[in-house]
Design a protein around this motif. Structure first.
Motif, short mmCIF file in Angstrom:
data_model
loop_
_atom_site.label_atom_id
_atom_site.label_comp_id
_atom_site.label_asym_id
_atom_site.label_seq_id
_atom_site.Cartn_x
_atom_site.Cartn_y
_atom_site.Cartn_z
N ASN A 236 62.57 13.40 93.95
CA ASN A 236 63.82 12.68 94.25
C ASN A 236 64.86 12.77 93.13
O ASN A 236 65.60 11.82 92.89
N LEU A 237 64.90 13.91 92.43
CA LEU A 237 65.84 14.06 91.32
C LEU A 237 67.27 13.80 91.76
O LEU A 237 68.01 13.09 91.08
N GLY A 238 67.66 14.33 92.90
CA GLY A 238 69.02 14.12 93.38
C GLY A 238 69.34 12.65 93.61
O GLY A 238 70.42 12.18 93.25
N ASP A 239 68.39 11.91 94.17
CA ASP A 239 68.58 10.48 94.39
C ASP A 239 68.69 9.72 93.07
O ASP A 239 69.50 8.80 92.93
N LEU A 240 67.86 10.09 92.10
CA LEU A 240 67.93 9.45 90.78
C LEU A 240 69.30 9.67 90.14
O LEU A 240 69.91 8.73 89.62
N LEU A 241 69.76 10.91 90.17
CA LEU A 241 71.05 11.23 89.55
C LEU A 241 72.21 10.58 90.30
O LEU A 241 73.22 10.21 89.69
N ALA A 242 72.07 10.41 91.61
CA ALA A 242 73.14 9.83 92.42
C ALA A 242 73.45 8.38 92.00
O ALA A 242 74.55 7.90 92.24
N LYS A 243 72.51 7.72 91.38
CA LYS A 243 72.74 6.35 90.91
C LYS A 243 73.71 6.31 89.74
O LYS A 243 74.32 5.29 89.47
N PHE A 244 73.80 7.42 89.01
CA PHE A 244 74.56 7.41 87.77
C PHE A 244 75.72 8.40 87.71
O PHE A 244 76.44 8.43 86.74
N ASP A 245 75.91 9.21 88.76
CA ASP A 245 76.99 10.20 88.71
C ASP A 245 78.31 9.67 89.25
O ASP A 245 79.28 10.41 89.36
N LYS A 246 78.35 8.37 89.56
CA LYS A 246 79.60 7.71 89.94
C LYS A 246 80.04 6.82 88.77
O LYS A 246 79.21 6.33 88.01
N VAL A 247 81.34 6.60 88.65
CA VAL A 247 81.87 5.82 87.54
C VAL A 247 81.33 4.38 87.61
O VAL A 247 81.43 3.72 88.63
N HIS A 248 80.74 3.96 86.50
CA HIS A 248 80.14 2.63 86.42
C HIS A 248 80.10 2.17 84.95
O HIS A 248 80.41 2.95 84.05
N TYR A 249 79.71 0.93 84.76
CA TYR A 249 79.40 0.45 83.41
C TYR A 249 78.14 -0.40 83.49
O TYR A 249 77.68 -0.75 84.57
N HIS A 250 77.58 -0.70 82.31
CA HIS A 250 76.41 -1.57 82.21
C HIS A 250 76.78 -2.76 81.32
O HIS A 250 77.68 -2.66 80.48
N ASP A 251 76.05 -3.86 81.47
CA ASP A 251 76.27 -5.02 80.61
C ASP A 251 75.67 -4.83 79.22
O ASP A 251 75.93 -5.61 78.31
N ASP A 252 74.86 -3.80 79.04
CA ASP A 252 74.25 -3.47 77.76
C ASP A 252 74.67 -2.04 77.39
O ASP A 252 75.11 -1.27 78.24
N ASP A 253 74.50 -1.69 76.12
CA ASP A 253 74.77 -0.32 75.69
C ASP A 253 73.86 0.64 76.44
O ASP A 253 72.73 0.30 76.78
N GLU A 254 74.35 1.85 76.67
CA GLU A 254 73.49 2.93 77.17
C GLU A 254 73.24 3.84 75.97
O GLU A 254 74.17 4.44 75.44
N VAL A 255 71.98 3.92 75.55
CA VAL A 255 71.63 4.62 74.32
C VAL A 255 70.66 5.74 74.65
O VAL A 255 69.63 5.52 75.30
N ARG A 256 70.99 6.95 74.20
CA ARG A 256 70.14 8.11 74.46
C ARG A 256 70.04 8.99 73.23
O ARG A 256 71.03 9.27 72.57
N TYR A 257 68.81 9.41 72.96
CA TYR A 257 68.56 10.48 72.00
C TYR A 257 68.01 11.64 72.82
O TYR A 257 66.99 11.50 73.51
N ILE A 258 68.66 12.78 72.75
CA ILE A 258 68.25 13.95 73.54
C ILE A 258 67.23 14.74 72.74
O ILE A 258 67.56 15.37 71.74
N PHE A 259 65.99 14.68 73.20
CA PHE A 259 64.90 15.41 72.55
C PHE A 259 64.93 16.87 72.97
O PHE A 259 64.69 17.76 72.17
N ASP A 260 65.24 17.12 74.24
CA ASP A 260 65.30 18.49 74.75
C ASP A 260 66.16 18.48 76.01
O ASP A 260 66.28 17.46 76.69
N GLY A 261 66.72 19.62 76.35
CA GLY A 261 67.53 19.74 77.55
C GLY A 261 68.98 19.37 77.27
O GLY A 261 69.42 19.34 76.12
#
Length: 176
Positions: free
Chosen positions: A88-113
């Motif tokens: 369900n990769l497409g469904d997972l990505l569909a949750k976040f590919d529209k303009v939105h915000y979160h009440d907390d920071d979104e923090v990512r460290y890219i290990f690979d990819g």
């Protein structure tokens, strides 16, 4: 290497460096580069990571994660591993590919990819940040953005949280 692309008429790009960091900082986005340890090179090339391998990656970044816990209050870290075989990769990505915000920071460290964060500021031109291995990015709470994968459709990232309940997306377009 991260690249910022301005979405104005000239679509100019800023490559990793002081100019790019300054651009992001003035927009509230924190960006750093953390090295990928040689000892983890084999794990970076794996399509998936088992739980014990994810723990190995988290342990290798303990110094950085502890610093972020102390400096910014992040209390939990985990990993997300996405690739074309993710169910369900497409469904997972569909949750976040529209303009939105979160009440907390979104923090990512890219290990690979690699992935793309798009920013839609209320004032100023939109821009994107393409992140790759070694990139660490903090999208501040209540910042309108979106996320998707590049055409490679693969990413391994460490996520940091203050509180996972702050991760509910609030869509700009309420039909989100």
């Amino acid at each position: 290497m991260a690249v910022v692309t301005l979405q104005n008429a000239d679509r100019s790009s800023l490559k990793e460096g002081a100019e790019m960091r300054d651009f992001l900082r003035t927009r509230g986005v924190i960006f750093e580069t953390w090295p990928v340890p040689d000892s983890l090179g084999g794990l970076a090339s794996n399509a998936t990571l088992q739980n014990e391998e994810q723990e190995q990656v988290l342990k290798a970044y303990k110094v950085y994660l502890d610093r972020e816990s102390t400096d910014r209050g992040y209390i939990e870290a985990d990993m997300i591993v996405l690739n074309p075989s993710t169910p369900n990769l497409g469904d997972l990505l569909a949750k976040f590919d529209k303009v939105h915000y979160h009440d907390d920071d979104e923090v990512r460290y890219i290990f690979d990819g690699e992935g793309i964060f798009g920013f839609e500021p209320e004032e100023g031109d939109p821009f994107t940040v393409t992140v790759t291995a070694g990139d660490y990015i903090i999208v501040p709470a209540r910042t309108y953005h979106w996320f998707t994968l590049t055409d490679k459709r693969s990413i391994k990232a460490i996520r940091l949280f203050k509180d996972t309940s702050g991760w509910v997306p609030h869509y700009r377009d309420a039909t989100g």
